[in-house]
Design a protein around this motif. Structure first.
Motif, PDB file in Angstrom:
ATOM      1  N   THR A 179      -6.125  -1.405  -6.846  1.00  0.00           N
ATOM      2  CA  THR A 179      -4.925  -2.241  -6.889  1.00  0.00           C
ATOM      3  C   THR A 179      -4.049  -1.866  -8.071  1.00  0.00           C
ATOM      4  O   THR A 179      -3.164  -2.604  -8.459  1.00  0.00           O
ATOM      5  CB  THR A 179      -5.310  -3.731  -7.005  1.00  0.00           C
ATOM      6  OG1 THR A 179      -6.101  -3.902  -8.197  1.00  0.00           O
ATOM      7  CG2 THR A 179      -6.097  -4.182  -5.801  1.00  0.00           C
ATOM      8  N   ARG A 180      -4.283  -0.703  -8.647  1.00  0.00           N
ATOM      9  CA  ARG A 180      -3.576  -0.312  -9.857  1.00  0.00           C
ATOM     10  C   ARG A 180      -2.296   0.475  -9.580  1.00  0.00           C
ATOM     11  O   ARG A 180      -1.644   0.954 -10.494  1.00  0.00           O
ATOM     12  CB  ARG A 180      -4.501   0.539 -10.740  1.00  0.00           C
ATOM     13  CG  ARG A 180      -5.722  -0.228 -11.242  1.00  0.00           C
ATOM     14  CD  ARG A 180      -6.600   0.667 -12.099  1.00  0.00           C
ATOM     15  NE  ARG A 180      -7.799  -0.038 -12.544  1.00  0.00           N
ATOM     16  CZ  ARG A 180      -8.774   0.525 -13.249  1.00  0.00           C
ATOM     17  NH1 ARG A 180      -8.670   1.812 -13.595  1.00  0.00           N
ATOM     18  NH2 ARG A 180      -9.822  -0.163 -13.612  1.00  0.00           N
ATOM     19  N   GLY A 181      -1.950   0.690  -8.344  1.00  0.00           N
ATOM     20  CA  GLY A 181      -0.720   1.406  -8.031  1.00  0.00           C
ATOM     21  C   GLY A 181      -0.849   2.903  -8.078  1.00  0.00           C
ATOM     22  O   GLY A 181       0.149   3.602  -8.182  1.00  0.00           O
ATOM     23  N   GLN A 182      -2.069   3.415  -7.995  1.00  0.00           N
ATOM     24  CA  GLN A 182      -2.259   4.860  -7.989  1.00  0.00           C
ATOM     25  C   GLN A 182      -2.027   5.411  -6.588  1.00  0.00           C
ATOM     26  O   GLN A 182      -2.504   4.855  -5.607  1.00  0.00           O
ATOM     27  CB  GLN A 182      -3.669   5.222  -8.440  1.00  0.00           C
ATOM     28  CG  GLN A 182      -3.943   4.987  -9.917  1.00  0.00           C
ATOM     29  CD  GLN A 182      -5.338   5.445 -10.295  1.00  0.00           C
ATOM     30  OE1 GLN A 182      -6.331   5.020  -9.716  1.00  0.00           O
ATOM     31  NE2 GLN A 182      -5.418   6.328 -11.275  1.00  0.00           N
ATOM     32  N   SER A 183      -1.302   6.527  -6.501  1.00  0.00           N
ATOM     33  CA  SER A 183      -1.098   7.153  -5.199  1.00  0.00           C
ATOM     34  C   SER A 183      -2.151   8.224  -4.968  1.00  0.00           C
ATOM     35  O   SER A 183      -2.709   8.776  -5.911  1.00  0.00           O
ATOM     36  CB  SER A 183       0.304   7.763  -5.104  1.00  0.00           C
ATOM     37  OG  SER A 183       0.443   8.831  -6.007  1.00  0.00           O
TER      38      SER A 183
ATOM     39  N   ASN B  26       1.556  12.372  -1.235  1.00  0.00           N
ATOM     40  CA  ASN B  26       2.968  12.184  -0.888  1.00  0.00           C
ATOM     41  C   ASN B  26       3.255  12.740   0.502  1.00  0.00           C
ATOM     42  O   ASN B  26       2.597  13.676   0.960  1.00  0.00           O
ATOM     43  CB  ASN B  26       3.876  12.914  -1.881  1.00  0.00           C
ATOM     44  CG  ASN B  26       3.662  12.477  -3.306  1.00  0.00           C
ATOM     45  OD1 ASN B  26       3.463  11.301  -3.579  1.00  0.00           O
ATOM     46  ND2 ASN B  26       3.688  13.439  -4.231  1.00  0.00           N
TER      47      ASN B  26
ATOM     48  N   ASN C  41      -4.312  13.335  -5.572  1.00  0.00           N
ATOM     49  CA  ASN C  41      -5.341  12.620  -6.321  1.00  0.00           C
ATOM     50  C   ASN C  41      -6.674  13.332  -6.155  1.00  0.00           C
ATOM     51  O   ASN C  41      -7.219  13.419  -5.051  1.00  0.00           O
ATOM     52  CB  ASN C  41      -5.425  11.171  -5.824  1.00  0.00           C
ATOM     53  CG  ASN C  41      -6.279  10.283  -6.713  1.00  0.00           C
ATOM     54  OD1 ASN C  41      -7.280  10.741  -7.274  1.00  0.00           O
ATOM     55  ND2 ASN C  41      -5.902   9.025  -6.828  1.00  0.00           N
TER      56      ASN C  41
ATOM     57  N   GLN D  36      -0.260   4.949  -1.441  1.00  0.00           N
ATOM     58  CA  GLN D  36      -1.150   4.421  -2.471  1.00  0.00           C
ATOM     59  C   GLN D  36      -2.613   4.544  -2.091  1.00  0.00           C
ATOM     60  O   GLN D  36      -2.987   4.440  -0.930  1.00  0.00           O
ATOM     61  CB  GLN D  36      -0.838   2.946  -2.752  1.00  0.00           C
ATOM     62  CG  GLN D  36      -1.690   2.367  -3.877  1.00  0.00           C
ATOM     63  CD  GLN D  36      -1.279   0.978  -4.279  1.00  0.00           C
ATOM     64  OE1 GLN D  36      -0.099   0.708  -4.452  1.00  0.00           O
ATOM     65  NE2 GLN D  36      -2.235   0.097  -4.434  1.00  0.00           N
ATOM     66  N   ASP D  37      -3.433   4.757  -3.093  1.00  0.00           N
ATOM     67  CA  ASP D  37      -4.880   4.720  -2.956  1.00  0.00           C
ATOM     68  C   ASP D  37      -5.288   3.305  -2.539  1.00  0.00           C
ATOM     69  O   ASP D  37      -5.112   2.356  -3.299  1.00  0.00           O
ATOM     70  CB  ASP D  37      -5.501   5.093  -4.309  1.00  0.00           C
ATOM     71  CG  ASP D  37      -6.995   4.863  -4.371  1.00  0.00           C
ATOM     72  OD1 ASP D  37      -7.598   4.492  -3.349  1.00  0.00           O
ATOM     73  OD2 ASP D  37      -7.562   5.056  -5.471  1.00  0.00           O
TER      74      ASP D  37
ATOM     75  N   ILE E 205       3.921   3.324  -2.081  1.00  0.00           N
ATOM     76  CA  ILE E 205       4.735   3.439  -3.276  1.00  0.00           C
ATOM     77  C   ILE E 205       5.936   4.306  -2.925  1.00  0.00           C
ATOM     78  O   ILE E 205       5.788   5.405  -2.423  1.00  0.00           O
ATOM     79  CB  ILE E 205       3.952   4.102  -4.409  1.00  0.00           C
ATOM     80  CG1 ILE E 205       2.610   3.391  -4.602  1.00  0.00           C
ATOM     81  CG2 ILE E 205       4.748   4.136  -5.683  1.00  0.00           C
ATOM     82  CD1 ILE E 205       1.666   4.164  -5.471  1.00  0.00           C
TER      83      ILE E 205
ATOM     84  N   PHE F 133       0.820  -1.195   0.000  1.00  0.00           N
ATOM     85  CA  PHE F 133       0.000   0.000   0.000  1.00  0.00           C
ATOM     86  C   PHE F 133       0.855   1.246   0.000  1.00  0.00           C
ATOM     87  O   PHE F 133       0.364   2.334   0.175  1.00  0.00           O
ATOM     88  CB  PHE F 133      -0.902   0.014   1.234  1.00  0.00           C
ATOM     89  CG  PHE F 133      -2.239  -0.587   0.981  1.00  0.00           C
ATOM     90  CD1 PHE F 133      -2.388  -1.610   0.087  1.00  0.00           C
ATOM     91  CD2 PHE F 133      -3.352  -0.104   1.646  1.00  0.00           C
ATOM     92  CE1 PHE F 133      -3.624  -2.166  -0.145  1.00  0.00           C
ATOM     93  CE2 PHE F 133      -4.588  -0.657   1.430  1.00  0.00           C
ATOM     94  CZ  PHE F 133      -4.730  -1.698   0.537  1.00  0.00           C
TER      95      PHE F 133
ATOM     96  N   GLY G 215       5.255   8.097  -1.685  1.00  0.00           N
ATOM     97  CA  GLY G 215       3.872   8.144  -2.141  1.00  0.00           C
ATOM     98  C   GLY G 215       3.016   7.149  -1.386  1.00  0.00           C
ATOM     99  O   GLY G 215       3.408   5.997  -1.186  1.00  0.00           O
TER     100      GLY G 215
END
Length: 346
Positions: A227-231, A234, A338, A222-223, A11, A9, A220
């Protein structure tokens, strides 16, 4: 330490700015970096000191040795021997394992039992994160719940023994073992005078020092709803641990209902509240490990109040409704990036 690979969770986003020397520029772009699958997860170490690459080998060997004594899944490990002797006799253990269990008992008391390292009988039923994951029957849950009680761990400091008072009790130190091992790696890096590094044990992260530009590292977060690796944002840190627990880290779906891996030792079921994820920023990774679970279990309001009372600990809360709450100690350090989320209380 379950034998499974978990989605992280967190990055690691390394943003380096400013004028760098040629040596620093090289380390920025090409740090000493190695990755292995250990403890059932992806372990990545990055060292930004030019002359410290040799520390990598010793660090990975230390992880392997610690896994062999601390893993519940390694036959003959110290944790396995304690579990096998439950209700029978005390088991003498090494200094590190004794300290690990001591810390587990401490957090059991400090969180009113919501974090409990004797949760092994329950996690063994659900097995979320493995190919054998399933939803247990209520009768099965009722049978094991009385065995979950950290107060039934007997620690003898003089003889350095651990005893589980009832047959059938079972330690599961997966909630703190990675954090403890991360802290031991920090000790190793300090002994070797490593000045800039990132230790990542499957999402249990510790950042040593500053990046090659002389600034804090940017990590970072993560959202937790994807599960796509989007943050979602930071945070700037140095010499800190960052650990996250959340609902989509590991889960199973039964009859259209998702059951995540954060289990309530009182009910036997996954904890259901408004939270999707909690990130803990702390001085030690073992604290972040235990607290990320306990604070998630407490829910948003009680969890935030609890964190505000802890010295040297901060948290980022993400709700299922895409709201982000942060504790007062990291105001100005966390940046939301985001647009799908709204930050509240900053």
């Amino acid at each position: 330490m379950k034998k499974r690979v978990c989605l992280s969770f967190i990055i690691v986003v390394i943003i380096l700015t400013g004028c760098l020397s040629s040596s620093a520029e090289e380390m920025k772009n090409n740090p000493h970096r190695e990755t292995e699958i250990l403890m059932g997860t992806v372990v990545t170490l990055r060292i930004y000191d030019n002359d410290k690459e040799y520390v990598m080998e010793e660090a990975f060997e230390r992880i392997r040795v610690l896994e062999d004594v601390m893993s519940v899944n390694v036959e003959g490990s110290e944790i396995d021997r304690i579990n096998q002797a439950a209700g029978i006799e005390p088991v003498e253990v090494s200094d590190k394992v004794f300290k690990l269990i001591q810390d587990g008992v401490y957090y059991g008391a400090d969180t009113d039992g919501i974090f409990d390292i004797t949760i092994g009988p329950l996690t063994s039923l659900w097995q979320i994160g493995s190919d054998e994951a399933r939803k247990p029957s209520q009768d099965e849950l009722d049978e094991v719940l009385p065995l979950i009680d950290y107060e039934k761990i007997v620690l003898d400091e003089e003889n350095q023994t651990v005893f589980l008072q009832e047959a059938g009790m079972r330690l599961d130190t997966g909630g703190i073992a990675k954090g403890y091992i991360a802290d031991l790696l920090v000790d190793l890096f300090m002994e070797k005078e490593v000045e800039s590094a990132i230790i990542d044990l499957g999402g249990d992260i510790y950042v040593i020092g500053e990046n090659p530009s002389g600034r804090e590292f940017t990590i970072g977060i993560q959202d937790p709803l994807t599960t796509r690796g989007q943050s979602l944002g930071n945070i700037q840190v140095k010499d800190k641990s960052i650990v996250t627990s959340g609902i989509y880290e590991r889960f199973i779906e039964v009859d259209g209902v998702e059951y995540h891996h954060i289990l309530d030792p009182y009910t036997g079921y996954p904890i259901m509240n408004e939270l999707a994820g909690v990130t803990i920023i702390s001085e030690n990774t073992i604290d972040g490990d235990a607290l990320s679970t306990a604070v998630f279990a407490k829910g948003l309001l009680d969890g935030l109040e609890y964190v505000e009372e802890l010295e040297g600990v901060d948290a980022i809360f993400v709700t299922r409704d895409n709201e982000v709450y942060i504790s007062s100690g990291i105001t100005g350090q966390f940046e939301l990036t985001n647009d799908a989320f709204n930050i509240i209380g900053n």
